[in-house]
Design an enzyme around this catalytic site. Sequence first.
Site, mmCIF file in Angstrom:
data_model
loop_
_atom_site.group_PDB
_atom_site.id
_atom_site.type_symbol
_atom_site.label_atom_id
_atom_site.label_comp_id
_atom_site.label_asym_id
_atom_site.label_seq_id
_atom_site.Cartn_x
_atom_site.Cartn_y
_atom_site.Cartn_z
ATOM 1 N N ASP A 1 0.827 -1.213 0.000
ATOM 2 C CA ASP A 1 0.000 0.000 0.000
ATOM 3 C C ASP A 1 0.861 1.264 0.000
ATOM 4 O OD1 ASP A 1 -2.301 1.441 -0.029
ATOM 5 O OD2 ASP A 1 -2.922 0.957 2.013
ATOM 6 N N HIS B 1 3.094 3.297 -9.046
ATOM 7 C CA HIS B 1 3.004 1.840 -9.219
ATOM 8 C C HIS B 1 4.296 1.293 -9.823
ATOM 9 C CE1 HIS B 1 -1.029 1.849 -7.824
ATOM 10 N NE2 HIS B 1 -1.531 2.495 -8.856
ATOM 11 N N LEU C 1 10.825 -20.823 -4.000
ATOM 12 C CA LEU C 1 9.780 -19.931 -3.469
ATOM 13 C C LEU C 1 8.470 -20.065 -4.243
ATOM 14 C CD1 LEU C 1 9.026 -17.321 -1.716
ATOM 15 C CD2 LEU C 1 9.747 -16.014 -3.722
HETATM 16 C C1 FPP Z 1 -1.809 0.102 -3.414
HETATM 17 O O1 FPP Z 1 -1.354 1.430 -3.471
HETATM 18 C C2 FPP Z 1 -1.242 -0.648 -4.512
HETATM 19 C C3 FPP Z 1 -1.944 -1.215 -5.529
HETATM 20 C C4 FPP Z 1 -3.416 -1.103 -5.637
HETATM 21 C C5 FPP Z 1 -1.281 -1.936 -6.609
HETATM 22 C C6 FPP Z 1 -0.041 -2.692 -6.252
HETATM 23 C C7 FPP Z 1 0.657 -3.026 -7.497
HETATM 24 C C8 FPP Z 1 1.994 -2.973 -7.725
HETATM 25 C C9 FPP Z 1 2.999 -2.675 -6.691
HETATM 26 C C10 FPP Z 1 2.553 -3.189 -9.090
HETATM 27 C C11 FPP Z 1 1.882 -4.189 -9.985
HETATM 28 C C12 FPP Z 1 2.126 -5.596 -9.627
HETATM 29 C C13 FPP Z 1 2.836 -6.500 -10.336
HETATM 30 C C14 FPP Z 1 2.827 -7.928 -9.904
HETATM 31 C C15 FPP Z 1 3.646 -6.145 -11.487
HETATM 32 P P1 FPP Z 1 -2.410 2.605 -3.645
HETATM 33 O O2 FPP Z 1 -2.364 3.060 -5.064
HETATM 34 O O3 FPP Z 1 -3.739 2.186 -3.125
HETATM 35 O O4 FPP Z 1 -1.753 3.690 -2.716
HETATM 36 P P2 FPP Z 1 -2.500 4.884 -1.970
HETATM 37 O O5 FPP Z 1 -3.326 4.251 -0.893
HETATM 38 O O6 FPP Z 1 -1.373 5.694 -1.437
HETATM 39 O O7 FPP Z 1 -3.288 5.620 -3.015
#
Ligand code: FPP
Length: 237
Positions: free
Chosen positions: A15, A32, A126
């Site tokens: 997050d 991201h 893993l």
């Molecule tokens: C939460 O941060 C994160 C996500 C919804 C996406 C997580 C995805 C990745 C790290 C990359 C993609 C994955 C792969 C496997 C390539 P948020 O955007 O909700 O953060 P915020 O709460 O600060 O807005």
Amino acid sequence: MTFERLPRHVAIIMDGNGRWAQKHSLQIAMGHQAGVESLRAIIRESSDLGIHTLSLYAFSTENWRRSAAEVNALMALLLRYFSSEIDELDRKNVRIRILGDKQGLPDAQCRAVIEAEERTKNNTGLNLCIALNYGGRQEILRAAASIARRVRDGELTPEQINEDVFSAELYTAGLPDVDLLIRTSGEERLSGFLLWQCAYAEFVFPATLWPDFTLDDYHAALREYEHRDRRYGGRKT
Ligand code: FPP
């Protein structure tokens, strides 16, 4: 880095990508993208430490509600990730498993993840679970429906339904329950991630935003786990 007691299954809710992008006056997609860099390092370290299973929450069933631009950026990252990383993951003997409804992904992403699962299915290192189009309640309902069908078809009696039978119907069939759940960015919620599998998990909530999450932060969470006293409802003698 050595640990006396490592979790077998680590689950991470990555997050804070959006807040990281905002903090650096960047577009959300860059947050991201930066998150993918963190993810790469944590996967490599988990594999090197000999962790059995690492589960990452990459895209929930609710994430479709985000703007089309953000969803498209995430889907593009996903595709790029699988094509650029698959060789190294395979070389490191990592087995990829997707948790979630793959058929609900766009065609190219669906094909890429199925290919990655196929290619790595005999690897013994893993277990890397990537939750995509995943919802914990949906996973439990899906398991319940499958068991109901098996009872209807006379394969199983209601009395035979136990935790093992149920667990075997989940996306994580055959994998251990979560020992340690990490959610970054200071939020302290499960958001439906691995609801059944987290029944006895230890939770750690570092304040760090996911793109800033370093190996030191990961080691600190593993150290914290090492010192937790797990009783599973029993009493220490
Ligand atoms: C939460 O941060 C994160 C996500 C919804 C996406 C997580 C995805 C990745 C790290 C990359 C993609 C994955 C792969 C496997 C390539 P948020 O955007 O909700 O953060 P915020 O709460 O600060 O807005």
